[in-house]
Design an enzyme around this catalytic site. Structure first.
Site, PDB file in Angstrom:
ATOM      1  N   ASP A  51       0.828  -1.214   0.000  1.00  0.00           N
ATOM      2  CA  ASP A  51       0.000   0.000   0.000  1.00  0.00           C
ATOM      3  C   ASP A  51       0.861   1.261   0.000  1.00  0.00           C
ATOM      4  OD1 ASP A  51      -2.012  -1.938   0.420  1.00  0.00           O
ATOM      5  OD2 ASP A  51      -1.859  -1.703   2.585  1.00  0.00           O
TER       6      ASP A  51
ATOM      7  N   GLU B  27     -11.227   0.120  -2.038  1.00  0.00           N
ATOM      8  CA  GLU B  27     -10.371   0.683  -1.000  1.00  0.00           C
ATOM      9  C   GLU B  27      -9.174   1.383  -1.621  1.00  0.00           C
ATOM     10  OE1 GLU B  27      -9.286  -2.694   1.318  1.00  0.00           O
ATOM     11  OE2 GLU B  27      -7.752  -3.365  -0.090  1.00  0.00           O
TER      12      GLU B  27
END
Length: 780
Positions: free
Chosen positions: A41, A232
């Site tokens: 991420d 997300e």
């Protein structure tokens, strides 16, 4: 919900108009250098001349060129320097967040520099199996810390209690307060976009003087998602080139089988509404509440899908080595616009084909197409620059990937097409193409809206050459990518396939052979067996119970009018029974007389040297491994999903990960027999596989300084592991590693870990899964 992590936490180019795409003509080019790092991420920020990425598990890395990364930190630990300040560490500093989230790790972090010159880290922790999460901010004077907590901003998952907007928390409509990204808009206002699954992605305005939310916003404004839709990793980038704000998100699940893919929508305002290429308002995109949790079908048609799992697969005989270049579940990206050069970059993490859950950072350049949408280059950034393209350097054979709009674990493999000089497209798809301006491209493919994009020369890591590529997007929100193949004649293709075609070790075949029927550029391979009753023309093996059989397999390779043949001698072993027997009686011979002797090597499979000794063993002599030595066994000892390995071991030390018997198809698909395993099995002895991280822990350690008999059998995924003839582990779904006759085998060493220290005796390998009684007899 995002899945909790386990072991996963761990020259300038010539202008395209001047480039010859023949690799031989590029001999004077300097090959780009890359150094990889792992940050899940990754959120990018540039400080001075250095780019940093911060991500989950408090991992961080930095680079000056977006090609060579240096790992800064890699885990949530008391020694992580980002929060290490005297006696304070991340656990003491962020104790409130850990306590609320009932977790000991952190998810995707974002760091921004505000007007006071300080660096604000927006951190978050989540329970993992529910949206019980805490999001806060910590501040540091330096980008690398130490950061000091300034408190929580938002919390979620307070079941039955009032949430941030005053109503009782409802995970179908309220956010999971994770995955923050903070950004300045074109007018200097500060915003935070955040959220994951649950109620969707939200945005709220922030105070630029202290980095905290402006009052009275609750959770802010929802931009996309809800009803537990798998959306997300939101990130917003403003592009002066188009005057749009681009909202990037990832759809699907993050792991190798989750179908993660990156999507984008755009708006003229930082807080939306964000629309996709078809004009759909992303605020309307959410899962159907009447469907089961995480319903992907409801959301898959929406957003511009920039990239999903794909592979420019290298066909047999094509330039280069390996399986090709591609990604598995690429996602949770950030983006960066370089005002000085006008370049746009996409920074994300990805897994890779045949590499399980291992992940690394990747950076790709983006260009804005004629409709103002970002298109992503097919290959990682290697300092390529957009330049004028001559039409004749576009014409040729290409690998084409169509990313579609689906959310799927399937890796999309490339199709073969040709961009012809006449402007037509032929091959797996048909249509037309046109060079627009100096480097734009438009493709009209059958059954699809026009694709608009760019042509750019890039470094192809598979062929190790610069190749012409294109990336384009349709108004349906579907992206395609193409990579030009090195030009070759039919005769050159046939010769290359002939040179590469191999069946591995065919001196002791026990299982069906994989006989490739095709190769590069649509070449065909037809097989003929001299004894089809034993080995058919398609490679099916029918082993005789009476003895070994030797035969010839002949391959006829054809491309156009070019053809050649290649013959292989194949010996099919008697059905079942002992394949190899290394007794170590003062030598490394196969006492069964089938395979070649073992070879003494150094401390790794690919390191020469080593010195092997011998001592009295259980049966005659035994080999003694000194901690700097291994033995390389012949390739192809095992080539099926039915086998047994048995041997005697007397370790002098128990070192975690040190292997005794090691076998591999690739560096990412292997098995290893360990006297001492990893922490996830409490350090017990174990059989371990790296294909799907299979942990067969035995619940005990074999003793130091004493002989123990170890054996393991595999039968189509059913696995048993024995110590001294007693079954200690039984399981299912063990990976099928040895799918061909090219497997690599070694004793005492692998490619990575400390070598085995101790003795080894009487290694036996069988072409069948022995019974419990058979194994018990070997241990006597």
């Amino acid at each position: 919900m995002k899945k909790p992590f386990s072991r996963w936490g761990i020259g300038a180019l010539l202008a395209s108009s001047l480039i010859s795409l023949n690799a031989a003509a590029q001999a004077g080019f300097t090959q780009p250098a890359f150094k990889n790092a792992s940050v899940h991420d990754p959120s990018v920020i540039k400080v001075g001349d250095t780019f940093y990425v911060f991500g989950s598990h408090l991992a961080a890395a930095k680079t000056k060129d977006l090609m060579n990364w240096e790992q800064v930190t890699d885990s949530v630990s008391a020694t992580n320097k980002l929060f290490l300040n005297g006696s304070a560490n991340v656990f003491t500093e962020l104790s409130e967040a850990f306590s609320w989230a009932q977790s000991n790790t952190l998810w995707a972090a974002d760091v921004r520099q505000l007007a006071d010159g300080k660096f604000y880290m927006y951190y978050n922790a989540c329970k993992g199996d529910s949206p019980r999460s805490a999001l806060g901010v910590a501040v540091a004077n330096s980008i690398e810390g130490p950061y000091v907590d300034k408190g929580l901003i938002l919390q979620s998952g307070m079941w039955g209690q009032a949430s941030a907007d005053g109503t009782v928390y409802d995970a179908l409509k309220h956010p999971n307060t994770v995955d923050p990204h903070v950004f300045f808009d074109n007018g200097g206002r500060l915003w935070m976009i955040y959220g994951s699954y649950s109620g969707g992605i939200f945005i709220m305005q922030m105070n630029p003087s202290n980095g905290m939310p402006l009052p009275g916003q609750g959770y802010g404004k929802r931009l996309i998602g809800g009803n537990h839709s798998r959306i997300e990793g939101a990130f917003v980038l403003y592009s002066p080139a188009t005057s749009y704000y681009y909202m990037f998100t990832s759809f699907g699940g993050l792991d190798a089988t989750g179908g993660y893919n990156m999507r984008v929508a755009r708006s003229l305002n930082p807080d939306g509404p964000y629309l996709d290429a078809q004009g759909n308002n992303m605020a309307n995109v959410k899962s159907d509440p009447s469907k089961p949790l995480f319903d992907d079908a409801s959301i898959a048609p929406y957003g511009v899908k920039m990239m999903g799992s794909f592979l420019f697969d290298r066909k047999l005989g094509e330039t280069g080595t390996g399986i090709g270049t591609g990604y598995v579940s690429p996602g949770h990206n950030s983006a960066y616009y370089d005002a000085a050069t006008g370049r746009h970059f996409l920074v994300f993490h990805s897994r890779f084909p045949e590499r399980g859950e291992q992940h690394e950072i990747r950076t790709h350049q983006m260009f804005m197409n004629a409709d103002g949408w970002p298109v992503v280059t097919p290959y990682r950034f290697a300092n390529e620059k957009l330049a004028a393209v001559r039409r004749e350097f576009v014409v040729g054979d290409y690998l084409l990937v169509n990313h579609g709009k689906d959310i799927s674990a399937t890796v999309k493999k490339a199709q073969s097409i040709t961009l012809n000089a006449t402007g037509t497209v032929t091959g797996a798809v048909t249509g037309s193409w046109a060079l627009v301006g100096s480097n734009g491209v438009e493709l009209q493919l059958a059954g699809a809206a026009p694709y608009k994009g760019v042509l750019v020369s890039q470094w192809d890591e598979t062929s190790k050459s610069y190749v012409m590529t294109f990336s384009a997007l349709s108004r349906d929100g579907v992206s395609i990518m193409g990579s030009r193949l090195v030009p070759r004649t039919d005769a050159q293709v046939v010769t290359a396939i002939y040179n590469e075609l191999s069946l591995g070790n065919t001196s002791a075949v026990t299982a069906n052979l994989n006989l490739p029927a095709s190769g590069a550029r649509g070449a065909t391979i037809a097989w003929t067996s001299s004894n089809p009753a034993v080995v058919s023309n398609t490679g099916v093996v029918n082993a005789s119970p009476n003895g070994d059989v030797t035969l010839t397999l002949t391959a006829r390779i054809t491309k156009g009018t070019a053809t050649t043949v290649k013959a292989f001698t194949v010996t099919v072993r008697k059905a079942g029974g002992l394949l190899a027997h290394y007794a170590f009686d003062g030598n490394l011979f196969d006492a069964n007389g089938v395979f070649a002797p073992g070879t003494v090597i150094g401390s790794r499979i690919d390191v020469a040297g080593g010195s092997l000794g011998y001592e009295a063993g259980v049966k005659g002599n035994a080999a003694v491994f000194n901690g700097a030595t291994g033995v390389r066994l012949p390739n192809g000892l095992i080539s099926s999903n039915n086998y047994t390995v048995a041997l005697w071991l007397k370790p002098a030390q128990l070192n975690a990960f040190s292997t005794t018997f090691f076998g591999a198809r690739t560096t990412d698909s292997w098995i290893s027999l360990l006297p001492k395993g990893h922490d996830f099995v409490g350090g017990a002895s174990m059989l371990w596989s790296g294909t799907a991280w299979y942990d067969a822990g035995l619940g005990m350690n074999i003793p130091v300084g004493r002989w123990s008999h170890l054996a393991f059998s595999v039968k189509n995924g059913a696995v048993n592991v024995y110590v001294d003839g007693v079954k200690k582990f039984s399981g299912a779904n063990f990976p099928n590693v040895f799918t061909n006759t090219s497997g690599v085998f070694a004793l005492g060493v692998n490619w990575w870990d400390a070598p085995y220290v101790g003795s080894m005796d009487d290694l036996r390998i069988y072409g069948t899964a022995l019974t419990d009684a058979d194994v018990a007899a070997l241990a006597r």
